[in-house]
Design a protein around this motif. Structure first.
Motif, PDB file in Angstrom:
ATOM      1  N   ASP A 171       0.907  -1.191  -0.085  1.00 37.84           N
ATOM      2  CA  ASP A 171       0.155  -0.078  -0.132  1.00 37.84           C
ATOM      3  C   ASP A 171       0.848   1.258  -0.061  1.00 37.84           C
ATOM      4  O   ASP A 171       0.327   2.289  -0.240  1.00 37.84           O
ATOM      5  N   SER A 172       2.187   1.074   0.306  1.00 39.76           N
ATOM      6  CA  SER A 172       3.021   2.323   0.230  1.00 39.76           C
ATOM      7  C   SER A 172       4.299   2.015   0.011  1.00 39.76           C
ATOM      8  O   SER A 172       4.797   0.897  -0.297  1.00 39.76           O
ATOM      9  N   GLN A 173       5.061   2.991  -0.293  1.00 40.81           N
ATOM     10  CA  GLN A 173       6.620   3.229  -0.622  1.00 40.81           C
ATOM     11  C   GLN A 173       7.422   2.497   0.520  1.00 40.81           C
ATOM     12  O   GLN A 173       8.163   1.783   0.063  1.00 40.81           O
ATOM     13  N   GLU A 174       6.945   2.842   1.592  1.00 35.98           N
ATOM     14  CA  GLU A 174       7.635   2.159   2.956  1.00 35.98           C
ATOM     15  C   GLU A 174       7.624   0.652   2.909  1.00 35.98           C
ATOM     16  O   GLU A 174       8.286  -0.049   3.204  1.00 35.98           O
ATOM     17  N   PRO A 205       3.051  -2.258  -5.934  1.00 36.12           N
ATOM     18  CA  PRO A 205       2.161  -1.287  -5.118  1.00 36.12           C
ATOM     19  C   PRO A 205       0.793  -1.618  -5.741  1.00 36.12           C
ATOM     20  O   PRO A 205       0.367  -2.026  -6.948  1.00 36.12           O
TER      21      PRO A 205
END
Length: 166
Positions: free
Chosen positions: A89-92, A127
């Motif tokens: 859900d995120s780049q992290e 993603p």
């Protein structure tokens, strides 16, 4: 005392590192655990490097998905024809899974979010927004694909910029 057996499980064939692999994957994914370890008995196929009492299979779950890791000897190897997709859900999240799964893996296998881990298993770290970026408006999806095809680890911000023509 029979445990309910799932209809479909993924079986992964390793040489002699099934327990190590299962512990490695369980350490990376939340909501994961080792469920059962079975050992080779006296009656078994003669396998190079495996003896009575050695681990035969490790049943484990990653995020609700059932897996069995088998110590079956060096006969079979993994190919990129099969891979596991990790939707992020995120780049992290992408950075987290990419960094952990690619550590010690095959660098030349890294392309477009794909990587091969230290055990030869292929993973796609993608993603959740990717499908939206590559479907629909063909000119936008073409720009996204052009950028995506140049990446190893996916960068969401760069894909969104390409989509928005920035």
């Amino acid at each position: 005392m029979t445990k309910m057996i799932k209809k479909i499980s993924t079986n992964l064939w390793f040489n002699i590192e099934a327990e190590e692999v299962a512990n490695f994957y369980v350490s990376i994914f939340k909501n994961s655990n080792i469920e059962k370890v079975t050992r080779y008995g006296k009656e078994r196929h003669e396998l190079e490097g495996l003896s009575q009492g050695d681990v035969m299979t490790v049943e484990f779950q990653l995020e609700g998905q059932s897996f069995v890791a088998l110590n079956g000897g060096p006969l079979y190897k993994f190919t990129e024809a099969i891979s596991f997709i990790v939707n992020c859900d995120s780049q992290e999240e992408i950075d987290y899974f990419w960094d952990r799964l690619s550590e010690g893996g095959e660098k030349k296998a890294q392309v477009c979010g794909w990587l091969k881990d230290r055990y030869g298993v292929s993973w796609q770290i993608v993603p959740t927004i990717l499908n939206d970026l590559i479907t629909g408006d063909s000119s936008k999806s073409e720009r996204v694909m052009k950028v995506l095809l140049q990446m190893k680890k996916i960068n969401i911000e760069q894909l969104v910029r390409a989509y928005n023509e920035e």
